[in-house]
Design a protein around this motif. Structure first.
Motif, mmCIF file in Angstrom:
data_model
loop_
_atom_site.group_PDB
_atom_site.id
_atom_site.type_symbol
_atom_site.label_atom_id
_atom_site.label_comp_id
_atom_site.label_asym_id
_atom_site.label_seq_id
_atom_site.Cartn_x
_atom_site.Cartn_y
_atom_site.Cartn_z
ATOM 1 N N THR A 23 22.353 -46.229 -53.145
ATOM 2 C CA THR A 23 22.238 -44.781 -53.063
ATOM 3 C C THR A 23 23.534 -44.197 -52.514
ATOM 4 N N THR A 24 23.987 -43.111 -53.144
ATOM 5 C CA THR A 24 25.220 -42.447 -52.726
ATOM 6 C C THR A 24 24.902 -41.063 -52.168
ATOM 7 N N TYR A 25 25.517 -40.738 -51.020
ATOM 8 C CA TYR A 25 25.323 -39.455 -50.359
ATOM 9 C C TYR A 25 26.672 -38.753 -50.213
ATOM 10 N N ASP A 26 26.662 -37.419 -50.277
ATOM 11 C CA ASP A 26 27.901 -36.693 -50.038
ATOM 12 C C ASP A 26 28.154 -36.601 -48.532
ATOM 13 N N LYS A 27 29.249 -35.956 -48.140
ATOM 14 C CA LYS A 27 29.642 -35.952 -46.735
ATOM 15 C C LYS A 27 28.673 -35.180 -45.840
ATOM 16 N N THR A 28 27.778 -34.382 -46.450
ATOM 17 C CA THR A 28 26.769 -33.666 -45.669
ATOM 18 C C THR A 28 25.453 -34.433 -45.591
ATOM 19 N N GLY A 29 25.381 -35.591 -46.247
ATOM 20 C CA GLY A 29 24.176 -36.402 -46.218
ATOM 21 C C GLY A 29 23.202 -36.138 -47.342
ATOM 22 N N VAL A 30 23.597 -35.319 -48.312
ATOM 23 C CA VAL A 30 22.735 -35.027 -49.453
ATOM 24 C C VAL A 30 22.871 -36.132 -50.497
ATOM 25 N N GLU A 31 21.735 -36.660 -50.963
ATOM 26 C CA GLU A 31 21.755 -37.728 -51.960
ATOM 27 C C GLU A 31 22.335 -37.228 -53.282
ATOM 28 N N GLN A 32 23.266 -38.010 -53.832
ATOM 29 C CA GLN A 32 23.917 -37.659 -55.079
ATOM 30 C C GLN A 32 23.396 -38.461 -56.264
ATOM 31 N N GLU A 33 23.234 -39.741 -56.074
ATOM 32 C CA GLU A 33 22.746 -40.596 -57.163
ATOM 33 C C GLU A 33 22.186 -41.883 -56.592
ATOM 34 N N SER A 34 21.356 -42.535 -57.404
ATOM 35 C CA SER A 34 20.757 -43.795 -56.984
ATOM 36 C C SER A 34 20.662 -44.725 -58.189
ATOM 37 N N SER A 35 20.840 -46.017 -57.949
ATOM 38 C CA SER A 35 20.726 -47.005 -59.020
ATOM 39 C C SER A 35 20.090 -48.269 -58.456
ATOM 40 N N SER A 36 19.606 -49.125 -59.341
ATOM 41 C CA SER A 36 18.961 -50.355 -58.888
ATOM 42 C C SER A 36 19.187 -51.452 -59.916
ATOM 43 N N GLY A 37 19.019 -52.685 -59.455
ATOM 44 C CA GLY A 37 19.212 -53.820 -60.346
ATOM 45 C C GLY A 37 19.145 -55.126 -59.582
ATOM 46 N N SER A 38 19.849 -56.132 -60.085
ATOM 47 C CA SER A 38 19.844 -57.453 -59.465
ATOM 48 C C SER A 38 21.277 -57.943 -59.287
ATOM 49 N N PHE A 39 21.442 -58.922 -58.416
ATOM 50 C CA PHE A 39 22.791 -59.426 -58.143
ATOM 51 C C PHE A 39 22.757 -60.919 -57.842
ATOM 52 N N MET A 40 23.917 -61.555 -58.029
ATOM 53 C CA MET A 40 24.178 -62.915 -57.590
ATOM 54 C C MET A 40 25.589 -62.952 -57.039
ATOM 55 N N LEU A 41 25.782 -63.702 -55.971
ATOM 56 C CA LEU A 41 27.074 -63.784 -55.323
ATOM 57 C C LEU A 41 27.317 -65.211 -54.877
ATOM 58 N N MET A 42 28.518 -65.706 -55.084
ATOM 59 C CA MET A 42 28.879 -67.028 -54.606
ATOM 60 C C MET A 42 30.315 -66.981 -54.100
ATOM 61 N N ARG A 43 30.508 -67.356 -52.874
ATOM 62 C CA ARG A 43 31.836 -67.339 -52.276
ATOM 63 C C ARG A 43 32.667 -68.510 -52.797
ATOM 64 N N PRO A 44 33.987 -68.307 -53.021
ATOM 65 C CA PRO A 44 34.671 -67.021 -52.844
ATOM 66 C C PRO A 44 34.857 -66.298 -54.177
ATOM 67 N N GLY A 45 34.604 -65.031 -54.210
ATOM 68 C CA GLY A 45 34.998 -64.174 -55.320
ATOM 69 C C GLY A 45 34.177 -64.240 -56.587
ATOM 70 N N LYS A 46 33.057 -64.946 -56.584
ATOM 71 C CA LYS A 46 32.220 -65.018 -57.780
ATOM 72 C C LYS A 46 31.040 -64.066 -57.606
ATOM 73 N N PHE A 47 30.829 -63.246 -58.644
ATOM 74 C CA PHE A 47 29.960 -62.109 -58.426
ATOM 75 C C PHE A 47 29.330 -61.644 -59.726
ATOM 76 N N TYR A 48 28.043 -61.300 -59.651
ATOM 77 C CA TYR A 48 27.288 -60.811 -60.806
ATOM 78 C C TYR A 48 26.430 -59.651 -60.322
ATOM 79 N N TRP A 49 26.703 -58.450 -60.857
ATOM 80 C CA TRP A 49 26.001 -57.249 -60.400
ATOM 81 C C TRP A 49 25.469 -56.530 -61.633
ATOM 82 N N LYS A 50 24.164 -56.550 -61.817
ATOM 83 C CA LYS A 50 23.536 -55.996 -63.014
ATOM 84 C C LYS A 50 22.728 -54.760 -62.661
ATOM 85 N N THR A 51 23.220 -53.598 -63.080
ATOM 86 C CA THR A 51 22.501 -52.341 -62.872
ATOM 87 C C THR A 51 21.546 -52.116 -64.041
#
Length: 209
Positions: A47-75
């Motif tokens: 979720t993203t908020y502007d500097k006043t705290g008002v919600e701007q947008e939201s997204s969801s999905g799944s992720f996988m992460l493996m150190r170092p630098g391996k990354f899977y982010w599915k929205t």
């Protein structure tokens, strides 16, 4: 998902000896938490908020992460998008636009929050001041502040509960806050290497940065 690609530039900020001592202690505590996390997978709500705290947008999905630098982010919602990294190449696939943006994994791309999570702790300590919130007893909260005068973001906050990463949040230079809450998290489960390599579907436009 927003990808931060601006290179962190400028001189390192001068810090006092006392601040360095506190930073080292927090960094060592964070090191223990991250060293116990070789891989991570689960679901996210971002979720993203502007500097006043008002919600701007939201997204969801799944992720996988493996150190170092391996990354899977599915929205998945509201617009499908896939970000994949194998520590050498980053692919950004947009199925609606039928495009794949391919770029080299370099130091300037480490500003992406999730890539920061997959980085080595020494690299994090080199580029960030690390402080622990001693007042919060319900969780372990670490704030990472870039040691530069310019950059894409001002702070990165990592939140752990019972040793498990449950949330991270990033505040950019304009005061915008992006909060990512993790759920159904599994730590140190085997993750196939092919998950971190992307083959563009036939017919999509391939773009190179």
């Amino acid at each position: 998902m927003t990808i931060f690609t601006r290179i962190l530039t400028g001189l390192l900020l001068l810090v006092s000896v006392a601040a360095n001592a506190a930073d080292d202690q927090a960094a060592q505590q964070l090191r223990k938490l991250l060293d116990a996390m070789n891989s991570l997978q689960g679901d996210f709500v971002q979720t993203t908020y502007d500097k006043t705290g008002v919600e701007q947008e939201s997204s969801s999905g799944s992720f996988m992460l493996m150190r170092p630098g391996k990354f899977y982010w599915k929205t998945l919602d509201p617009m499908p998008q896939l970000l994949v990294s194998n520590n050498k190449t980053i692919w950004l696939y947009d199925p609606d636009l039928e495009t794949v943006n391919i770029r080299e994994f370099t130091e300037d791309l480490r500003e992406t929050p999730a890539l920061l999570l997959s980085a080595d702790i020494e690299q994090l300590r080199k580029n960030f001041s690390i402080a622990k919130d001693a007042k919060d007893t319900s969780a372990e909260k670490y704030t990472l502040t870039p040691k530069v005068t310019e950059g894409m973001f001002q702070q990165l906050v990592l939140v752990f509960k019972a040793g498990q990463l449950t949330e991270f949040a990033i505040q950019d230079s304009l005061g915008q806050l992006t909060r990512c809450q993790l759920s159904n998290v599994q730590r140190n489960k085997p993750l196939p290497e092919e998950n971190f390599f992307f083959v563009p579907p036939e017919g999509v436009e391939i773009l190179h940065d």
